[in-house]
Scaffold this motif. Structure first.
Motif, PDB file in Angstrom:
ATOM      1  N   PHE A  28      31.803  32.758  40.998  1.00 40.26           N
ATOM      2  CA  PHE A  28      32.224  31.498  41.619  1.00 40.26           C
ATOM      3  C   PHE A  28      31.570  30.248  41.017  1.00 40.26           C
ATOM      4  CE2 PHE A  28      32.143  28.421  45.281  1.00 40.26           C
ATOM      5  CZ  PHE A  28      33.488  28.109  45.222  1.00 40.26           C
ATOM      6  N   PRO A  29      30.272  30.233  40.681  1.00 41.06           N
ATOM      7  CA  PRO A  29      29.706  29.021  40.081  1.00 41.06           C
ATOM      8  C   PRO A  29      30.380  28.605  38.779  1.00 41.06           C
ATOM      9  CG  PRO A  29      27.948  30.418  40.885  1.00 41.06           C
ATOM     10  CD  PRO A  29      29.219  31.233  40.967  1.00 41.06           C
ATOM     11  N   GLN A  30      31.052  29.533  38.109  1.00 43.49           N
ATOM     12  CA  GLN A  30      31.725  29.215  36.847  1.00 43.49           C
ATOM     13  C   GLN A  30      33.192  28.810  37.037  1.00 43.49           C
ATOM     14  OE1 GLN A  30      31.086  32.406  33.899  1.00 43.49           O
ATOM     15  NE2 GLN A  30      29.483  33.192  35.254  1.00 43.49           N
ATOM     16  N   VAL A  31      33.707  28.969  38.246  1.00 45.29           N
ATOM     17  CA  VAL A  31      35.126  28.697  38.491  1.00 45.29           C
ATOM     18  C   VAL A  31      35.347  27.186  38.520  1.00 45.29           C
ATOM     19  CG1 VAL A  31      37.029  28.973  40.116  1.00 45.29           C
ATOM     20  CG2 VAL A  31      35.438  30.861  39.731  1.00 45.29           C
ATOM     21  N   PRO A  32      36.271  26.683  37.708  1.00 44.69           N
ATOM     22  CA  PRO A  32      36.481  25.236  37.667  1.00 44.69           C
ATOM     23  C   PRO A  32      37.267  24.729  38.869  1.00 44.69           C
ATOM     24  CG  PRO A  32      38.039  26.328  36.211  1.00 44.69           C
ATOM     25  CD  PRO A  32      37.121  27.398  36.730  1.00 44.69           C
ATOM     26  N   ALA A  33      37.244  23.420  39.048  1.00 47.60           N
ATOM     27  CA  ALA A  33      37.952  22.795  40.164  1.00 47.60           C
ATOM     28  C   ALA A  33      39.459  22.976  40.050  1.00 47.60           C
ATOM     29  CB  ALA A  33      37.599  21.308  40.220  1.00 47.60           C
ATOM     30  N   ARG A  34      39.939  23.341  38.880  1.00 43.33           N
ATOM     31  CA  ARG A  34      41.377  23.598  38.710  1.00 43.33           C
ATOM     32  C   ARG A  34      41.860  24.703  39.641  1.00 43.33           C
ATOM     33  NH1 ARG A  34      45.919  24.215  38.840  1.00 43.33           N
ATOM     34  NH2 ARG A  34      47.502  24.409  37.188  1.00 43.33           N
ATOM     35  N   VAL A  35      40.971  25.600  40.023  1.00 38.95           N
ATOM     36  CA  VAL A  35      41.305  26.712  40.923  1.00 38.95           C
ATOM     37  C   VAL A  35      41.155  26.238  42.364  1.00 38.95           C
ATOM     38  CG1 VAL A  35      40.657  29.032  41.667  1.00 38.95           C
ATOM     39  CG2 VAL A  35      40.615  28.442  39.221  1.00 38.95           C
ATOM     40  N   SER A  36      42.229  26.335  43.137  1.00 36.03           N
ATOM     41  CA  SER A  36      42.192  25.860  44.520  1.00 36.03           C
ATOM     42  C   SER A  36      41.384  26.786  45.427  1.00 36.03           C
ATOM     43  CB  SER A  36      43.620  25.731  45.071  1.00 36.03           C
ATOM     44  OG  SER A  36      44.342  24.739  44.385  1.00 36.03           O
ATOM     45  N   LEU A  37      41.450  28.107  45.160  1.00 38.38           N
ATOM     46  CA  LEU A  37      40.805  29.075  46.048  1.00 38.38           C
ATOM     47  C   LEU A  37      40.455  30.327  45.274  1.00 38.38           C
ATOM     48  CD1 LEU A  37      40.046  30.117  48.931  1.00 38.38           C
ATOM     49  CD2 LEU A  37      42.418  30.919  49.117  1.00 38.38           C
ATOM     50  N   THR A  38      39.236  30.826  45.481  1.00 41.39           N
ATOM     51  CA  THR A  38      38.812  32.110  44.933  1.00 41.39           C
ATOM     52  C   THR A  38      38.654  33.099  46.084  1.00 41.39           C
ATOM     53  OG1 THR A  38      37.612  31.023  43.129  1.00 41.39           O
ATOM     54  CG2 THR A  38      37.050  33.323  43.588  1.00 41.39           C
ATOM     55  N   LEU A  39      39.188  34.311  45.906  1.00 37.73           N
ATOM     56  CA  LEU A  39      39.094  35.366  46.917  1.00 37.73           C
ATOM     57  C   LEU A  39      38.311  36.532  46.328  1.00 37.73           C
ATOM     58  CD1 LEU A  39      42.790  35.369  48.223  1.00 37.73           C
ATOM     59  CD2 LEU A  39      40.815  34.219  49.241  1.00 37.73           C
ATOM     60  N   SER A  40      37.314  37.012  47.077  1.00 37.80           N
ATOM     61  CA  SER A  40      36.449  38.093  46.591  1.00 37.80           C
ATOM     62  C   SER A  40      36.125  39.076  47.699  1.00 37.80           C
ATOM     63  CB  SER A  40      35.140  37.521  46.022  1.00 37.80           C
ATOM     64  OG  SER A  40      35.369  36.741  44.878  1.00 37.80           O
ATOM     65  N   GLY A  41      35.592  40.222  47.274  1.00 38.05           N
ATOM     66  CA  GLY A  41      35.079  41.239  48.182  1.00 38.05           C
ATOM     67  C   GLY A  41      33.696  41.647  47.708  1.00 38.05           C
ATOM     68  N   HIS A  42      33.496  42.958  47.544  1.00 36.81           N
ATOM     69  CA  HIS A  42      32.315  43.558  46.904  1.00 36.81           C
ATOM     70  C   HIS A  42      31.071  43.624  47.784  1.00 36.81           C
ATOM     71  CE1 HIS A  42      29.659  44.901  43.733  1.00 36.81           C
ATOM     72  NE2 HIS A  42      28.896  43.836  43.867  1.00 36.81           N
ATOM     73  N   THR A  43      30.759  42.577  48.515  1.00 37.13           N
ATOM     74  CA  THR A  43      29.472  42.515  49.212  1.00 37.13           C
ATOM     75  C   THR A  43      29.457  43.278  50.525  1.00 37.13           C
ATOM     76  OG1 THR A  43      30.094  40.501  50.378  1.00 37.13           O
ATOM     77  CG2 THR A  43      29.009  40.240  48.227  1.00 37.13           C
ATOM     78  N   HIS A  44      30.613  43.521  51.127  1.00 34.22           N
ATOM     79  CA  HIS A  44      30.727  44.149  52.454  1.00 34.22           C
ATOM     80  C   HIS A  44      30.005  43.340  53.523  1.00 34.22           C
ATOM     81  CE1 HIS A  44      31.231  48.430  50.503  1.00 34.22           C
ATOM     82  NE2 HIS A  44      31.797  47.469  49.785  1.00 34.22           N
ATOM     83  N   GLY A  45      29.763  42.060  53.240  1.00 32.46           N
ATOM     84  CA  GLY A  45      28.970  41.267  54.175  1.00 32.46           C
ATOM     85  C   GLY A  45      27.544  41.769  54.284  1.00 32.46           C
ATOM     86  N   GLY A  46      27.121  42.571  53.307  1.00 30.05           N
ATOM     87  CA  GLY A  46      25.803  43.198  53.347  1.00 30.05           C
ATOM     88  C   GLY A  46      25.800  44.537  54.077  1.00 30.05           C
ATOM     89  N   GLN A  47      26.902  44.861  54.763  1.00 33.73           N
ATOM     90  CA  GLN A  47      27.058  46.055  55.609  1.00 33.73           C
ATOM     91  C   GLN A  47      26.190  46.002  56.858  1.00 33.73           C
ATOM     92  OE1 GLN A  47      28.558  49.430  52.463  1.00 33.73           O
ATOM     93  NE2 GLN A  47      27.129  50.125  53.993  1.00 33.73           N
ATOM     94  N   VAL A  48      24.998  45.445  56.752  1.00 36.82           N
ATOM     95  CA  VAL A  48      24.152  45.186  57.922  1.00 36.82           C
ATOM     96  C   VAL A  48      23.937  43.676  57.967  1.00 36.82           C
ATOM     97  CG1 VAL A  48      21.901  45.523  58.993  1.00 36.82           C
ATOM     98  CG2 VAL A  48      23.031  47.433  57.824  1.00 36.82           C
ATOM     99  N   ARG A  49      24.350  43.062  59.057  1.00 38.29           N
ATOM    100  CA  ARG A  49      24.313  41.599  59.139  1.00 38.29           C
ATOM    101  C   ARG A  49      23.797  41.199  60.518  1.00 38.29           C
ATOM    102  NH1 ARG A  49      25.994  37.866  55.791  1.00 38.29           N
ATOM    103  NH2 ARG A  49      26.686  35.822  56.518  1.00 38.29           N
TER     104      ARG A  49
END
Length: 300
Positions: A224-245
């Motif tokens: 995400f820090p590398q995504v330019p402003a040209r992109v309106s929205l980035t959608l991601s997963g991977h983290t599972h919210g930490g699984q414990v939150r």
């Protein structure tokens, strides 16, 4: 006055509470809960009045008994009931957990995903586990995985550093999808010292050929820090919210940025990221304070 009996009762209560919490984290939250989380966003670069309802599924991690083909089918039926204009799948269809009874064959989880429906179609990227668990792809150092093939055989569009222009009744947009950012494990002669990503953000965005807004699918949010402003929205997963939150904080997050991109709607420098808490589990079949979820994003 604190007596020996009182101390024993207090200790017993703590033990019982710990056992109850553990039972909930293993037997209830990962298996029996499913929430829908909705974000309503009007990001810069997204035309006013251009409506789009996105239903996003992430981190399925198919395995028995935690994420069977039957359960995936149930989740897909619930996702269809949410009536999205488009469905996106954010990677990690495979599971590497050892605490499983058995694997779910790719043909089985792909068949369950094939039941997803939306007017603008179903679109997918791959995650790190889809690469890590394919020994042939690891040995070659690229190409495509059996998850690529299983999804395509199920009629699902798969994005690997590619983009497609999608027309709607209220305007067009581009859907761009990155290949995984930590796809290749260390250990090979050509890859001794660390994970190697197969993502190409500049090359992917170079496929966008007009001024229509862009939605980016990227399994890991660390891009995400590398995504330019040209992109309106980035959608991601991977983290599972930490699984414990707990209280909005996750003690362990599989991200170089810790809790910065662990979960939810993040806005930085006017750029928007939504990170799903995902559906399955990784490393251990435990969820606490981060139940499986389907993410819905409404634009416009």
């Amino acid at each position: 006055m604190l007596t020996r009996r009182g101390v024993l009762k207090a200790f017993g209560g703590l033990v019982a509470a710990g056992l109850s919490s553990s039972a909930y984290a293993v037997g209830v939250e990962p298996l029996l809960r499913l929430r829908t989380t909705t974000y309503r966003i009007s990001p810069p670069g997204w035309p006013e009045g251009q409506k789009l309802r996105i239903v996003a599924l992430a981190d399925i991690h198919a395995c028995e008994p935690w994420m069977s083909a039957r359960r995936i089918g149930d989740i897909c039926r619930h996702a269809n009931d949410l009536r999205g204009d488009i469905v996106v799948l954010l990677g990690d269809y495979l599971s590497s957990m050892r605490a499983v009874w058995g694997k779910v064959p790719p043909a089985a989880w792909a068949a369950a995903l094939s039941t997803l429906q939306a007017p603008l179609g179903v679109h997918a990227v791959l995650g790190n586990h889809d690469w890590w668990d394919d020994h042939d792809a690891q040995a070659i150092g690229g190409g495509e995985t059996f998850s690529h093939r299983a999804l395509r055989d199920a009629g699902i569009a798969v994005y690997s550093n590619s983009a497609a222009r999608i027309e709607t009744t209220t305007g067009a947009f581009w859907l761009a999808g990155l290949e995984d950012q930590i796809a290749l494990r260390p250990g090979r002669q050509w890859n001794r010292y660390g994970y190697v990503g197969l993502d190409d953000l500049p090359g992917t965005l170079a496929r966008v050929t007009d001024e229509a807004p862009v939605i980016l699918l990227a399994h890991e949010p660390d891009i995400f820090p590398q995504v330019p402003a040209r992109v309106s929205l980035t959608l991601s997963g991977h983290t599972h919210g930490g699984q414990v939150r707990l209280f909005g904080y996750s003690p362990m997050v599989p991200s170089a940025f810790g809790n910065r991109f662990a979960y939810g709607h993040v806005v930085e420098d006017g750029r928007h990221l939504c990170v799903s808490g995902g559906l399955g589990c990784s490393i251990a079949p435990v969820r606490f304070g981060s139940p499986p979820e389907i993410m819905v994003v409404e634009l416009g």
